[in-house]
Write a protein that holds these residues in place. Sequence first.
Motif, PDB file in Angstrom:
ATOM      1  N   SER A  43      -6.000   6.406   1.097  1.00 25.54           N
ATOM      2  CA  SER A  43      -6.514   5.433   0.135  1.00 25.54           C
ATOM      3  C   SER A  43      -7.027   6.100  -1.145  1.00 25.54           C
ATOM      4  O   SER A  43      -7.781   5.483  -1.893  1.00 25.54           O
ATOM      5  CB  SER A  43      -7.645   4.614   0.770  1.00 25.54           C
ATOM      6  OG  SER A  43      -8.723   5.446   1.157  1.00 25.54           O
ATOM      7  N   ASN A  99      -5.177  -5.861  -1.205  1.00 25.63           N
ATOM      8  CA  ASN A  99      -5.473  -6.988  -0.328  1.00 25.63           C
ATOM      9  C   ASN A  99      -4.592  -8.179  -0.663  1.00 25.63           C
ATOM     10  O   ASN A  99      -4.022  -8.272  -1.759  1.00 25.63           O
ATOM     11  CB  ASN A  99      -6.948  -7.385  -0.444  1.00 25.63           C
ATOM     12  CG  ASN A  99      -7.872  -6.339   0.157  1.00 25.63           C
ATOM     13  OD1 ASN A  99      -7.885  -6.116   1.361  1.00 25.63           O
ATOM     14  ND2 ASN A  99      -8.646  -5.672  -0.694  1.00 25.63           N
ATOM     15  N   ASN A 100      -4.487  -9.097   0.297  1.00 19.03           N
ATOM     16  CA  ASN A 100      -3.662 -10.283   0.145  1.00 19.03           C
ATOM     17  C   ASN A 100      -4.368 -11.349  -0.684  1.00 19.03           C
ATOM     18  O   ASN A 100      -5.600 -11.401  -0.747  1.00 19.03           O
ATOM     19  CB  ASN A 100      -3.307 -10.866   1.515  1.00 19.03           C
ATOM     20  CG  ASN A 100      -2.469  -9.923   2.355  1.00 19.03           C
ATOM     21  OD1 ASN A 100      -1.632  -9.197   1.827  1.00 19.03           O
ATOM     22  ND2 ASN A 100      -2.692  -9.922   3.654  1.00 19.03           N
ATOM     23  N   LYS A 139      -0.869  -9.727  -4.931  1.00 20.40           N
ATOM     24  CA  LYS A 139      -1.881  -8.940  -4.228  1.00 20.40           C
ATOM     25  C   LYS A 139      -3.037  -8.662  -5.177  1.00 20.40           C
ATOM     26  O   LYS A 139      -2.957  -8.901  -6.387  1.00 20.40           O
ATOM     27  CB  LYS A 139      -1.287  -7.614  -3.737  1.00 20.40           C
ATOM     28  CG  LYS A 139      -0.052  -7.746  -2.866  1.00 20.40           C
ATOM     29  CD  LYS A 139      -0.376  -8.317  -1.506  1.00 20.40           C
ATOM     30  CE  LYS A 139       0.877  -8.438  -0.655  1.00 20.40           C
ATOM     31  NZ  LYS A 139       0.589  -8.936   0.708  1.00 20.40           N
ATOM     32  N   THR A 140      -4.114  -8.143  -4.631  1.00 21.51           N
ATOM     33  CA  THR A 140      -5.187  -7.627  -5.469  1.00 21.51           C
ATOM     34  C   THR A 140      -5.261  -6.119  -5.277  1.00 21.51           C
ATOM     35  O   THR A 140      -4.986  -5.596  -4.200  1.00 21.51           O
ATOM     36  CB  THR A 140      -6.541  -8.253  -5.127  1.00 21.51           C
ATOM     37  OG1 THR A 140      -6.906  -7.926  -3.779  1.00 21.51           O
ATOM     38  CG2 THR A 140      -6.499  -9.763  -5.306  1.00 21.51           C
ATOM     39  N   HIS A 183       0.833  -1.206   0.000  1.00 21.35           N
ATOM     40  CA  HIS A 183       0.000   0.000   0.000  1.00 21.35           C
ATOM     41  C   HIS A 183       0.870   1.259   0.000  1.00 21.35           C
ATOM     42  O   HIS A 183       0.598   2.216  -0.740  1.00 21.35           O
ATOM     43  CB  HIS A 183      -0.889  -0.036   1.249  1.00 21.35           C
ATOM     44  CG  HIS A 183      -1.905   1.052   1.323  1.00 21.35           C
ATOM     45  ND1 HIS A 183      -3.162   0.922   0.798  1.00 21.35           N
ATOM     46  CD2 HIS A 183      -1.857   2.300   1.853  1.00 21.35           C
ATOM     47  CE1 HIS A 183      -3.852   2.028   1.004  1.00 21.35           C
ATOM     48  NE2 HIS A 183      -3.077   2.881   1.652  1.00 21.35           N
ATOM     49  N   GLY A 229      -7.799   0.015  -2.846  1.00 18.96           N
ATOM     50  CA  GLY A 229      -7.511  -0.931  -1.779  1.00 18.96           C
ATOM     51  C   GLY A 229      -6.575  -2.016  -2.271  1.00 18.96           C
ATOM     52  O   GLY A 229      -6.661  -2.453  -3.428  1.00 18.96           O
TER      53      GLY A 229
END
Length: 311
Positions: free
Chosen positions: A199, A226-227, A235-236, A161, A224
Motif C-alpha cells: 500500500s 475503495n469501492n 473508485k476512490t 489496487h 488506499g
Amino acid sequence: MKTLKLLLGFAIIASLFTSCYTDDDYINNYNPPPSISLNQLLGSYELWYVDINETIGYGQTPFLQIAFTVSFRNGTLYANNNLVGFGSQGNGFGIPVGNYDAYNNILDVYHVIDGYETIDVYQINANTIELYNPYNDTSYFLRGYQRATFDYDYVFYDNIHYFLQEYEAWEKVYTSPTGEINEFDNENYLQFLAGGNDSEFRSSQDVGVGNPDNIYWDYTGVYGVNNVPGNMYLKTLSLNYDYYGSEFFELSVENDALIRLFHTASGTTYEFAGRGYIQYMKTAEGKKTESPKMRKFKNERKENPRENTRV
C-alpha cells in the motif's frame, strides 16, 4: 481490458466469485472419483479463476499466488498475471508461463521463473478444482469458465489496487482548467509500489522525465482504493502522506494506460498516463522486478485439513 461491459450482472457475479469451498468436511468427504482423465478435466474450461481468498494453509505457491487466471492448453501453462491487457492479451488466455504434465491426480508444473512444482488435483464440483501443494500444505481453489462467459471487467475493477502497480510511474498529462489551486497541482508523477505492505506510494514534482528510473521522489506515504456503492466503474483513491496530510480523489479508468483523478476538495480533474509497463511473472524475455506483485489473502488464514498422501 476489454470494452467495458457487464457480462453476467451483479447477481450472477456474486455467485461466481464468492462461493466458499473451504468447509473441512466438504474437502475431506466430497472428492468424487473423476469420470475423465486429469488432462481432460484441466482442459474442460478455457480459464481457471484463482479464487485467492478461499486459499487454505499458511504456505504460498508463487505462480498461483500471482495469477488471476490460469489455463492448461496442450502441455503449455498460460496465466493472466497482469490487469493491463486483461481479456485481450493472448486472446484472453494471458501469456505462456511454463509447461505441465498431468497424470493420475498429479499436476507437475515447470514454470519459467519459479521452476518445478508438483501438485495434487482434486475435483470439488463440476467446475471447481483444488490444487494442493503437499510440500507447503496449501490448497488453492480454481473455478472454471469459458472465455465467452467470463467477466473480465468484474475481475479488473475488483483488483484496481494491483492495476495501479503495473507501471513504474504514472505521469500527469492533463489538468482541468476548472478547479481551485491546490498543493497537488505541483505533483507530476505517482508510483504505486508492489511488495512490502502492498500500500505504499511515492510522488514527485519532477517535470518531463523520459526514464521513470530517473524520477526523484519527493514524497512517500500509503494509499488506499475503495469501492463506490452502486458504481463498479468508479473508485476512490486516498493518498496519505507520511508528513503532509492526505489527498482524496474519485478514480476512474479511461483505458489500460490512462487513469482520471477527480480531486474532490478543489474540483480539479487530473489525468495520469502509465509509464514503464511491468509484466509480472513473464517469459524469459520479460522484465523481472525485485519485488513482484503477489495477490494478498484478505481472509484469516486457516490450517489445511487436506492430508498429504505423498510418500
